[in-house]
Design a protein around this motif. Structure first.
Motif: not given
Lengths: 260, 238
Positions: B124-142
């Motif tokens: 999901v590297l080239n995906q904008t953060a707003k299009t990520l699922s909740g789980g991926y958003k958390r992963r990105l945040s950590i």
């Protein structure tokens, strides 16, 4: 300074990917220039306020108010989504935040001025009228700097003081004021006391100075020139600009603590 | 060896006292859990430790540095993943990671790739953060919180609002971090604390009621499950 530039880059990318930025900051000023050009053309071409040299400085000043809206939206959104809170725990300083937003507003302002001038140049070519002389075009960037800084500061200020729901509402009041009280498309010089009132607000003095630079004539067919009022106009706009800078820094620092 | 020492910490808001004389020692390399119901003071404690909120009284040292006088040095060795995902929504995953790496002057490409792989973000590297699922958003945040190579990582309710699969995925990632850095994790999910934490502090109404391992707390309260132990500790206090 690296942190400031890094933050400014992020803000610039965020805004470039927001379609609203193109609608407000680019589409709207271009549409306004063409709209008044057509109104003037099809109403006999007798409205000096709508002529290229007079209209362009007014629309440029008016278009800066959309920078205020754009900045208010990004700042309030960053606060609302706790993105700023996260950055507060990083080694970034308060000036990194303020400058990071301001630099982006400044770049958009310069781009907006170029696009407004290019559009006005095309209109001048179509209508076969004289365009603003090149040195004066360059001078127009300098003349407009204080009102651009004022709008940038107001954007950061409103974004800091209000949430992402109320900040756009407050900005829309200022956008309306900028258009009406700036005399962008209204011949204020024919309105007596109302013109005097507008002279002591930041919008009309900026448009007035821009029109001196562009070599425009007013509704009474009198050439705008560097007269006694121009000195008052410079003083007025500088007072507002300095006040907005101080107020923005103070409010941002204060809210940074309370947001935490 | 304690990496965080908190002594008699209090925090007063206008009408309430959020923390009432909290004292804690958190050892280096441990995953330390702060457990409590809503309003227990967990987030307030984390905010104070991150320099986001000023304490009213008490002393705190982080990695031997005084929180009052050395906050700028402390900010260089800590990072936080807040309750809210708090990422730049219009930036891609990679841009988010690079943006935060630049803030901490941490431009180690190899480490960045390592983080991307650890958190399974390469797809999901080239995906904008707003299009990520909740789980991926958390992963990105950590992942963002780790990009600065912190010595201490604060995870405030890291799995809040995630479905059971996303939660288990995130647990695996957090477990892999154990021993490498000190992690302070807040949660009101007992299962999460029980599965992940080396040591736990149970908070209620701004006070630390019990500290120790999950097994210690169960033994001290004569209960079979951690849930029963937690309820007993909180009920006894009330």
């Amino acid at each position: 300074m690296n942190k400031t530039i890094n933050f400014a880059k992020r803000n610039f990318k965020e805004l470039l990917r927001d379609p609203l930025m193109y609608v407000f900051c680019l589409g709207f000023p271009i549409a306004m220039l063409f709209l008044f050009f057509f109104i003037n053309k099809y109403s006999g071409g007798n409205t000096p306020t709508f002529e290229v040299k007079s209209l362009t400085p007014g629309i440029i000043v008016f278009s800066y108010s959309f920078i205020m809206l754009t900045l208010a939206l990004i700042v309030s959104k960053d606060r609302q989504t706790f993105f700023l809170k996260r950055l507060y725990s990083s080694p970034m300083k308060d000036y990194d935040f303020i400058l990071g937003y301001a630099i982006v507003g400044f770049i958009i302002g310069i781009l907006q001025t170029i696009i407004c001038l290019l559009t006005a140049f095309i209109i001048a070519l179509i209508s076969k009228v004289e365009f603003i002389a090149l040195p004066n075009v360059l001078l127009l960037f300098v003349t407009n700097l204080p009102i651009l800084i004022l709008n940038i500061c107001l954007g950061i200020l409103f974004g800091t003081a209000f949430n992402d729901k109320s900040a756009p509402g407050i900005c829309s009041i200022f956008i309306s004021l900028s258009g009406i009280l700036g005399g962008c498309w209204m011949p204020l010089e024919t309105m007596g006391g109302f013109e005097t009132f507008c002279k002591f607000l930041p919008f009309y003095p900026s448009v007035y100075l821009g029109r001196i630079t562009s070599g425009a004539t007013n509704a009474l067919k009198v050439l705008y020139k560097f007269d006694g009022y121009a000195v008052v106009a410079i003083t007025t706009i500088f007072v507002y600009m300095i006040a907005s800078v101080i107020l923005t820094i103070f409010t941002f620092k204060k809210n940074m603590v309370s947001d935490k | 060896m304690s990496i965080i020492s908190i002594n008699n910490l209090t925090k007063d808001y206008k009408t309430t006292r959020a923390l009432k004389g909290v004292s804690l020692e958190i050892e280096q390399g441990k995953l330390f859990g702060l457990l409590g119901v809503n309003g227990a003071g967990k987030t307030t404690l984390i905010k104070i430790l991150c320099g986001l909120t000023k304490k009213t009284s008490g002393t705190i040292t982080v990695n031997g540095l005084n929180l009052d006088s050395d906050i700028n040095s402390i900010k260089q060795i800590i990072d936080v993943s807040p309750q809210e995902t708090a990422v730049a929504t219009n930036l891609t995953v990679l841009e988010n990671l690079e943006f935060f790496a630049n803030i901490y002057n941490s431009c180690d490409k190899e480490y960045l790739n390592n983080i991307i792989n650890t958190f399974g973000l390469s797809g999901v590297l080239n995906q904008t953060a707003k299009t990520l699922s909740g789980g991926y958003k958390r992963r990105l945040s950590i992942a963002i919180a780790l990009i600065s190579k912190p010595k201490i990582l604060f995870l405030d309710e890291p799995t809040l609002g995630l479905d059971v699969f996303a939660r288990r995925e995130l647990w695996k990632i957090i477990e892999n971090l154990k021993g490498k850095i000190t992690i302070i994790l807040t949660s009101h999910y007992l299962e999460e604390i029980e599965n992940l934490c080396d040591e736990v502090a149970i908070l209620s109404k701004g006070e630390v009621l019990k500290t120790g391992t999950v097994e210690d707390i169960k033994a001290q309260t004569n209960t079979q499950t951690f849930e029963d132990a937690f309820i007993k500790v909180v009920k006894d206090y009330e």
